[in-house]
Write a protein that holds these residues in place. Structure first.
Motif, PDB file in Angstrom:
ATOM      1  N   ARG A 109       0.815  -1.303  -0.131  1.00 12.61           N
ATOM      2  CA  ARG A 109      -0.003   0.128  -0.014  1.00 12.61           C
ATOM      3  C   ARG A 109       1.026   1.177   0.009  1.00 12.61           C
ATOM      4  NH1 ARG A 109      -2.458  -2.151   5.514  1.00 12.61           N
ATOM      5  NH2 ARG A 109      -0.594  -1.752   6.912  1.00 12.61           N
ATOM      6  N   ILE A 110       0.517   2.446  -0.681  1.00 15.83           N
ATOM      7  CA  ILE A 110       1.047   3.551  -0.473  1.00 15.83           C
ATOM      8  C   ILE A 110       0.477   4.330   0.515  1.00 15.83           C
ATOM      9  CG2 ILE A 110       2.003   5.569  -2.003  1.00 15.83           C
ATOM     10  CD1 ILE A 110       1.470   3.692  -4.492  1.00 15.83           C
TER      11      ILE A 110
ATOM     12  N   LEU B 111       2.776  -0.782  -8.176  1.00 20.72           N
ATOM     13  CA  LEU B 111       3.796  -1.504  -7.568  1.00 20.72           C
ATOM     14  C   LEU B 111       5.150  -1.215  -8.025  1.00 20.72           C
ATOM     15  CD1 LEU B 111       4.286  -3.708  -5.058  1.00 20.72           C
ATOM     16  CD2 LEU B 111       4.479  -5.036  -7.095  1.00 20.72           C
ATOM     17  N   LEU B 112       5.482  -1.194  -9.170  1.00 16.32           N
ATOM     18  CA  LEU B 112       6.567  -1.033  -9.792  1.00 16.32           C
ATOM     19  C   LEU B 112       7.204   0.338  -9.554  1.00 16.32           C
ATOM     20  CD1 LEU B 112       6.334  -3.103 -13.226  1.00 16.32           C
ATOM     21  CD2 LEU B 112       7.370  -3.991 -10.794  1.00 16.32           C
ATOM     22  N   ARG B 113       6.348   1.160  -9.679  1.00 14.58           N
ATOM     23  CA  ARG B 113       6.456   2.644  -9.630  1.00 14.58           C
ATOM     24  C   ARG B 113       7.036   2.982  -8.260  1.00 14.58           C
ATOM     25  NH1 ARG B 113       2.724   4.159 -13.273  1.00 14.58           N
ATOM     26  NH2 ARG B 113       1.169   4.031 -11.715  1.00 14.58           N
ATOM     27  N   ALA B 114       6.152   2.713  -7.203  1.00 15.47           N
ATOM     28  CA  ALA B 114       6.378   2.998  -5.787  1.00 15.47           C
ATOM     29  C   ALA B 114       7.539   2.340  -5.189  1.00 15.47           C
ATOM     30  CB  ALA B 114       5.034   2.948  -5.024  1.00 15.47           C
TER      31      ALA B 114
ATOM     32  N   LEU C 212      13.171   0.780  -3.237  1.00 14.12           N
ATOM     33  CA  LEU C 212      14.201  -0.077  -3.449  1.00 14.12           C
ATOM     34  C   LEU C 212      15.567   0.633  -3.766  1.00 14.12           C
ATOM     35  CD1 LEU C 212      12.711  -2.799  -5.770  1.00 14.12           C
ATOM     36  CD2 LEU C 212      13.606  -3.284  -3.634  1.00 14.12           C
ATOM     37  N   ASP C 213      15.364   1.679  -4.414  1.00 14.94           N
ATOM     38  CA  ASP C 213      16.562   2.622  -4.851  1.00 14.94           C
ATOM     39  C   ASP C 213      17.161   3.154  -3.541  1.00 14.94           C
ATOM     40  OD1 ASP C 213      18.465   4.042  -6.648  1.00 14.94           O
ATOM     41  OD2 ASP C 213      17.216   5.843  -6.005  1.00 14.94           O
ATOM     42  N   ARG C 214      16.158   3.837  -2.817  1.00 10.88           N
ATOM     43  CA  ARG C 214      16.508   4.166  -1.529  1.00 10.88           C
ATOM     44  C   ARG C 214      17.007   3.297  -0.392  1.00 10.88           C
ATOM     45  NH1 ARG C 214      14.866   2.948   3.414  1.00 10.88           N
ATOM     46  NH2 ARG C 214      13.148   1.544   2.558  1.00 10.88           N
ATOM     47  N   TYR C 215      16.617   2.019  -0.387  1.00 13.16           N
ATOM     48  CA  TYR C 215      17.217   0.999   0.547  1.00 13.16           C
ATOM     49  C   TYR C 215      18.477   0.614  -0.012  1.00 13.16           C
ATOM     50  CZ  TYR C 215      18.034  -3.158   3.333  1.00 13.16           C
ATOM     51  OH  TYR C 215      18.578  -4.039   4.068  1.00 13.16           O
ATOM     52  N   PHE C 216      18.733   0.078  -1.239  1.00 11.21           N
ATOM     53  CA  PHE C 216      19.831  -0.737  -1.435  1.00 11.21           C
ATOM     54  C   PHE C 216      20.951   0.708  -1.883  1.00 11.21           C
ATOM     55  CE2 PHE C 216      17.172  -4.253  -2.314  1.00 11.21           C
ATOM     56  CZ  PHE C 216      17.773  -5.138  -1.973  1.00 11.21           C
TER      57      PHE C 216
ATOM     58  N   PHE D 286       5.292   4.523   1.877  1.00 10.19           N
ATOM     59  CA  PHE D 286       5.050   3.072   1.294  1.00 10.19           C
ATOM     60  C   PHE D 286       5.331   1.960   2.411  1.00 10.19           C
ATOM     61  CE2 PHE D 286       7.205  -0.486  -1.389  1.00 10.19           C
ATOM     62  CZ  PHE D 286       6.149  -0.516  -2.046  1.00 10.19           C
ATOM     63  N   SER D 287       4.457   1.123   2.259  1.00 13.17           N
ATOM     64  CA  SER D 287       4.518   0.149   3.272  1.00 13.17           C
ATOM     65  C   SER D 287       3.822  -1.280   2.891  1.00 13.17           C
ATOM     66  CB  SER D 287       3.784   0.563   4.569  1.00 13.17           C
ATOM     67  OG  SER D 287       2.512   0.610   4.188  1.00 13.17           O
ATOM     68  N   LEU D 288       4.257  -2.337   3.552  1.00 16.35           N
ATOM     69  CA  LEU D 288       3.462  -3.646   3.493  1.00 16.35           C
ATOM     70  C   LEU D 288       2.096  -3.670   3.732  1.00 16.35           C
ATOM     71  CD1 LEU D 288       6.422  -6.269   4.378  1.00 16.35           C
ATOM     72  CD2 LEU D 288       6.116  -5.324   2.172  1.00 16.35           C
ATOM     73  N   SER D 289       1.537  -4.629   3.317  1.00 12.98           N
ATOM     74  CA  SER D 289       0.015  -4.808   3.824  1.00 12.98           C
ATOM     75  C   SER D 289      -0.084  -6.005   4.254  1.00 12.98           C
ATOM     76  CB  SER D 289      -0.890  -4.753   2.407  1.00 12.98           C
ATOM     77  OG  SER D 289      -1.019  -3.493   1.961  1.00 12.98           O
TER      78      SER D 289
END
Length: 449
Positions: free
Chosen positions: A2-3, A282-285, A290-294, A394-397
């Protein structure tokens, strides 16, 4: 996914009936090998002497023998006393109801432990044969071992000389998690050939675990529900704790040292869409997150991060999504779309995260080929999962972790290096490596070999 802010959650099934556990068996998983030829079920009440009863009898007899050695250290040296009885029930026809029930149809599709009568009952008509057909014989082992675990809990609770008891006020999800853990310890003995009657290999172990994954709570079940068993991630985590570390670890489980990821839906809209975003959204968010984390992982290790491009392609022989070096990350949109639609949005998300992980390994001048690279990438996908959306909306559901677990039990695409090499050939190993990342973060993953 979910965003919008929310906490990590999962799904699964497992409905309490009576004082035991019931679940609807759905889907096909691994075809497990025969666990045993079975033994004479004469000690099982109301048996019809069938092959199904012979298998159940073999499981129950080996459980008694195994717990005779495992129980005394947990109970201050007290001797293990087996349950007072076992009941085979044919739920398809009227007959004598087992203790704690009024009729045989109350047992339909179920196995349970009744503490009041100290008995275990199972449905030989609509449970045992269905488990065997859908998952293999080892599914029968894990279900009966789980119920036997509840008998162990009752004994420890009645034993004043031990601190291994959960206590009468323990939440249901902790009690069920401990029973899953005890079942994992028993399956280790089965797998290692330590028992008189039962044997199984890696395929049977995956089948047993697959049954537990299927017997999960419905997505969005609150962890405080008095019927909660846990989501797929919770149940597998408990099972693997027992398998890897033994029943002493299980007996020591508390809410202080055992966390559960299961959570209710936070919003009505999330519940209505099952916590799933459309694939393009999903791919956009997720790409931004992913860019932030990695990027952070690489920079923390002294490397330079360049955001990989993401486009349509064949996955460079790594599966539906691949890290293709200078060509960035390529995804077969049709295959990825099928995974997204059939397993869930975080199944496709886990694949994408594991390929970003390979990009991070490349940025750190670490190997991206070979079996070790695939294992590290999968672990890093788990580390990312535990950090999803930190500082963002942006988070898990609820359901997302279950979707990751179901992806990993079905195939090895998320555990591949850039050359397609796979270290984790079993679902058990893949899920264990993913869990290492969830629990230990990127530093633990980067220390893997």
């Amino acid at each position: 996914m979910r965003i919008r802010v929310a906490a990590v959650v999962v799904v699964v099934l497992g409905v309490l009936a009576l004082s035991g556990c019931a679940a609807t068996v759905e889907g096909r998983a691994f075809a497990g090998p025969q666990v045993s030829a079975g033994v004479d079920p004469v000690f099982v009440r109301d048996t019809d002497g069938s092959e199904d009863d012979r298998l159940a009898a073999a499981v129950l007899r080996d459980l008694e023998g195994w717990w005779a050695t495992q129980y005394p250290p947990l109970a201050g040296g007290q001797r293990f006393v087996p349950p007072r009885g076992y009941f085979s029930v044919d739920s398809s026809r009227p007959g004598a109801a087992p203790p704690c029930t009024q009729s045989t149809d109350e047992v339909e599709g179920n196995a349970f432990y009744c503490p009041r009568a100290d008995v275990i009952a199972y449905d030989r008509a609509a449970l045992i044969p269905v488990l065997r057909e859908e998952f293999g014989d080892s599914a029968v082992v894990v279900v009966l071992a789980h119920e036997f675990g509840h008998a162990i809990q009752q004994r420890l609770q009645d034993t004043s000389t031990t601190s291994a008891s959960l206590g009468s006020g323990a939440p249901t999800i902790l009690s069920e998690g401990q029973a899953d853990c005890y079942a994992g310890g028993f399956l280790r003995a089965v797998h290692d050939g330590d028992l008189a009657d039962l044997r199984t290999g890696d395929t049977g172990l995956d089948a047993a675990m697959s049954a537990l994954i299927t017997f999960r709570d419905p997505v969005g079940t609150d962890a405080t529900d008095d019927r909660a068993h846990g989501n797929a991630f919770d149940r597998v985590s408990s099972f693997q704790a027992g398998y890897d570390s033994g029943v002493g670890t299980c007996a020591g489980m508390t809410l202080q040292n055992r966390s559960f990821t299961q959570q209710a839906f936070a919003t009505l809209s999330d519940a209505q869409n099952g916590g799933n975003l459309p694939l393009p959204d999903l791919l956009r968010a997720m790409g931004t997150d992913l860019d932030r984390y990695f990027g952070g992982v690489v920079r923390a290790q002294g490397g330079t991060w360049t955001t990989p491009t993401v486009g349509d392609g064949d996955g460079c022989e790594q599966g539906p999504v691949g890290f293709c070096g200078a060509d960035g990350i390529r995804a077969d949109d049709r295959v990825l779309g099928r995974i997204h639609d059939t397993v869930g949005d975080y199944a496709s998300g886990t694949l994408l995260a594991s390929r970003y992980a390979l990009a991070a390994l490349a940025a750190l001048d670490r190997p991206t080929t070979g079996r070790g690279a695939g294992r590290t990438a999968l672990c890093l996908a788990g580390a990312y999962t535990s950090d999803v959306g930190s500082g963002t909306d942006f988070s898990l559901s609820p359901g997302d972790l279950d979707e990751a677990v179901n992806l990993l039990r079905r195939g090895d695409d998320a555990a591949r290096g850039t050359d397609g090499a796979v270290a984790d050939t079993t679902a058990y190993a893949r899920i264990a490596d993913f869990r290492q990342g969830v629990d230990g973060g990127a530093d633990r993953c980067l220390a893997l070999r």
